[in-house]
Enzyme design. Structure first.
Site, PDB file in Angstrom:
ATOM      1  CG  ASP A 150      14.133   6.860 -17.604  1.00 54.58           C
ATOM      2  OD1 ASP A 150      13.402   6.270 -18.438  1.00 54.58           O
ATOM      3  OD2 ASP A 150      14.266   6.471 -16.431  1.00 54.58           O
ATOM      4  CE1 TYR A 165      10.604  -5.249 -28.947  1.00 52.81           C
ATOM      5  CE2 TYR A 165       9.891  -6.740 -30.683  1.00 52.81           C
ATOM      6  CZ  TYR A 165      10.693  -5.709 -30.249  1.00 52.81           C
ATOM      7  OH  TYR A 165      11.588  -5.130 -31.124  1.00 52.81           O
ATOM      8  CE  LYS A 225       9.665  -2.155 -30.665  1.00 55.48           C
ATOM      9  NZ  LYS A 225      10.326  -0.845 -30.504  1.00 55.48           N
TER      10      LYS A 225
END
Length: 248
Positions: free
Chosen positions: A62, A167, A171
């Site tokens: 994880d 998001y 990135k």
């Protein structure tokens, strides 16, 4: 690269692009560790590939749990003594489509960065000692063209209207981290690059009952696999989609 006896680990690999990356690496003769948060799902996914005669093992990892990361590193060291390839594939996209750029909650930002950025950095830092034991270590960070600041600022770009803020910015941070790490590793045998898999038909791109991806999953894994298997004269610190260099 001679893939005989190479050891790879792919995070977020129980389904989608991660699972396919494991398959393609294993088909290239790489002994590949399929990592997932849930032990049962990781084992189930690994067994599917083992049934095809592929050299795949399951491992629990994880990326948001420090203890899980430490346990995975200890497991890889015990089993194999080194790591040759690390593919940081795990990632999430949880932006609310109706909230716009400024309307995303801080919880959305924090949760996204915990997995996509801090988790990736934590995993990479933890495995670096084992990667340094490889004669030709490779790190592939799965990013997205949506992380390109250059493309987002260009009204003529194909991603200009795809503002998925948490998001996208996560990135962009992955891309920046890759450049920094590549500089640190420039005189070592380890190469680190970041990639755009393409607009792939995955669960992440299944929105409101509609599949919005364009590429099949095997195509989405191709860039990760290509960069994982580069030779010693391959690139370090680049951003790629297949053979194309993408702008930061």
């Amino acid at each position: 690269m001679n893939t005989v006896s190479r050891i790879a680990l792919v995070t977020g690999a129980t389904r989608g692009i991660g699972f396919e990356t494991v398959r393609q690496l294993a088909e290239n003769g790489v002994h590949t560790l399929l990592a997932g948060r849930n032990r049962e799902r990781a084992v189930e996914a690994a067994l599917k590939l083992q049934a095809q005669g592929l050299p795949v093992e399951a491992i629990v990892l994880d990326v948001t749990d420090a203890a899980s990361i430490d346990a995975a590193v200890a497991d890889v060291e015990r089993r194999h003594g080194r790591l040759d390839i690390l593919v940081n594939n795990a990632g999430i996209a949880i932006d609310a489509a109706d909230k716009g750029v400024s309307g995303q909650s801080l919880e959305t930002w924090r949760t996204t960065f915990d997995t996509n950025v801090f988790g990736l950095i934590a995993v990479t830092r933890a495995f670096l000692p084992l990667l340094h034991k490889s004669t030709a270590g490779r790190i592939v960070n799965v990013s997205s063209a949506l992380g390109s600041v250059t493309l987002h600022a260009d009204p003529s770009s194909f991603i200009y209207d795809f503002k998925i803020p948490a998001y996208n910015v996560s990135k962009s941070a992955v891309n920046a981290w890759t450049v920094q790490l590549a500089y640190e590793l420039r005189d070592s045998t380890i190469k680190v690059n970041t990639i755009h898999p393409g607009y792939v038909k995955t669960e992440m791109n299944h929105v409101d009952g509609e599949q919005r991806g364009e590429l099949e999953v095997p195509d989405g894994a191709r860039t990760s696999v290509r960069l994982a298997l580069i030779d010693d004269d391959g690139p370090n610190g680049g951003f790629y989609y297949l053979d194309e260099v993408l702008p930061w």
